[in-house]
Design an enzyme around this catalytic site. Sequence first.
Site, PDB file in Angstrom:
ATOM      1  N   HIS A   1     -30.686  21.374  51.220  1.00  0.00           N
ATOM      2  CA  HIS A   1     -30.252  21.645  49.923  1.00  0.00           C
ATOM      3  C   HIS A   1     -29.929  23.448  50.463  1.00  0.00           C
ATOM      4  CE1 HIS A   1     -29.653  23.647  45.948  1.00  0.00           C
ATOM      5  NE2 HIS A   1     -29.345  22.368  45.645  1.00  0.00           N
TER       6      HIS A   1
ATOM      7  N   GLY B   1     -24.863  26.241  40.731  1.00  0.00           N
ATOM      8  CA  GLY B   1     -25.465  27.051  39.165  1.00  0.00           C
ATOM      9  C   GLY B   1     -24.606  28.198  38.582  1.00  0.00           C
TER      10      GLY B   1
ATOM     11  N   GLU C   1     -30.196  26.011  48.900  1.00  0.00           N
ATOM     12  CA  GLU C   1     -31.509  27.071  48.602  1.00  0.00           C
ATOM     13  C   GLU C   1     -32.712  26.816  49.413  1.00  0.00           C
ATOM     14  OE1 GLU C   1     -31.822  25.515  44.355  1.00  0.00           O
ATOM     15  OE2 GLU C   1     -29.892  26.461  43.863  1.00  0.00           O
TER      16      GLU C   1
ATOM     17  N   ASN D   1     -31.288  16.773  40.588  1.00  0.00           N
ATOM     18  CA  ASN D   1     -32.246  17.637  41.417  1.00  0.00           C
ATOM     19  C   ASN D   1     -32.931  18.654  40.267  1.00  0.00           C
ATOM     20  OD1 ASN D   1     -33.490  19.770  43.042  1.00  0.00           O
ATOM     21  ND2 ASN D   1     -31.659  20.731  43.737  1.00  0.00           N
TER      22      ASN D   1
ATOM     23  N   SER E   1     -22.114  22.625  39.865  1.00  0.00           N
ATOM     24  CA  SER E   1     -21.745  22.707  38.501  1.00  0.00           C
ATOM     25  C   SER E   1     -21.197  21.406  37.690  1.00  0.00           C
ATOM     26  CB  SER E   1     -20.823  23.911  38.225  1.00  0.00           C
ATOM     27  OG  SER E   1     -21.578  25.156  38.735  1.00  0.00           O
TER      28      SER E   1
ATOM     29  N   LYS F   1     -35.121  20.935  40.818  1.00  0.00           N
ATOM     30  CA  LYS F   1     -35.530  22.277  41.491  1.00  0.00           C
ATOM     31  C   LYS F   1     -36.835  22.477  40.859  1.00  0.00           C
ATOM     32  CE  LYS F   1     -30.526  23.676  41.499  1.00  0.00           C
ATOM     33  NZ  LYS F   1     -29.750  24.695  41.776  1.00  0.00           N
TER      34      LYS F   1
ATOM     35  N   GLU G   1     -21.771  20.276  48.633  1.00  0.00           N
ATOM     36  CA  GLU G   1     -22.212  21.122  47.626  1.00  0.00           C
ATOM     37  C   GLU G   1     -21.835  22.578  48.151  1.00  0.00           C
ATOM     38  OE1 GLU G   1     -25.617  19.868  44.987  1.00  0.00           O
ATOM     39  OE2 GLU G   1     -26.472  20.733  46.679  1.00  0.00           O
TER      40      GLU G   1
HETATM   41  C1  PEP Z   1     -27.842  21.737  42.993  1.00  0.00           C
HETATM   42  O1  PEP Z   1     -28.863  22.342  43.024  1.00  0.00           O
HETATM   43  O2  PEP Z   1     -27.730  20.708  43.835  1.00  0.00           O
HETATM   44  C2  PEP Z   1     -26.734  21.630  42.066  1.00  0.00           C
HETATM   45  C3  PEP Z   1     -25.582  21.297  42.115  1.00  0.00           C
HETATM   46  O3  PEP Z   1     -26.939  22.605  40.915  1.00  0.00           O
HETATM   47  P1  PEP Z   1     -25.733  22.725  39.621  1.00  0.00           P
HETATM   48  O4  PEP Z   1     -25.495  21.402  39.270  1.00  0.00           O
HETATM   49  O5  PEP Z   1     -26.844  23.378  38.739  1.00  0.00           O
HETATM   50  O6  PEP Z   1     -24.839  23.473  40.218  1.00  0.00           O
END
Ligand code: PEP
Length: 251
Positions: A99, A175, A101, A11, A213, A13, A169
């Site tokens: 997601h 992040g 976000e 992803n 992460s 973003k 998630e």
């Molecule tokens: C994500 O945005 O779906 C995500 C898992 O980000 P990160 O791997 O940076 O934690």
Amino acid sequence: MTVRRYLIAGNWKMHCRQSDGAALAADLAARVGPVADPRFDLLLCPPATIVATISQAVSGSAVSVGGQDCHAQAQGAHTGDIAADMLADVGAGWVIVGHSERRTNHAESNAMVRGKAAAVLRAGLATIVCVGETEAERDAGQAEQVVAAQLKGSIPDGAAATNTVIAYEPVWAIGTGRTPTLADIAAMHAMIRARLSGLVADPDAVRILYGGSVKPSNAAEILGLPDVDGALVGGASLKADDFWAIAQACP
Ligand code: PEP
């Protein structure tokens, strides 16, 4: 026993312009080649503006491309929005919906996520439906209850292993460099698998990704857990070596 291929999804973003995105995608496409590794599928989800460019960059390889969001309608007066069919038109085979976000920054409810996921399926694409609890919800002992409600409210009619993937998630792990314990990830994925019964046609065959992460140093232990069928990767998907190392960690 049902065998599920791993899915390693990036992803991106709101990162990458055409040139750096195309270079990253071409690098990964060259590593994958025309035939997918027997262990995993690789998916790149760039910003909508460069889906066409990235699709071209990976053409001839087994890498797939997806969008990060779409509207629930196929067309209409929705300024700034994009239909799933429009993403398909420029080469996307997938769309991420729900997601955290989007849920947080755009106040997307489970019903809205469900509408978007349904639109993805109507457009003939596959969807990744994201779920996950906040830190406060986990601390209050409500993580499983929250995720179960998100699954029930967000998965559309007609969902099946061929068109739907779930991404767990935890919001507090995205992040941040923090991850749940391996036992907590395994427990949540087992709960999700059990709850898929009645929500999808073939619960044992649906892939459940972990996201939050994931990096080369923790990928093998996470991907080795039962009911973890891949990863949704944010930050580490922006570096070809890191993203590739995560894919190579698939058992
Ligand atoms: C994500 O945005 O779906 C995500 C898992 O980000 P990160 O791997 O940076 O934690």
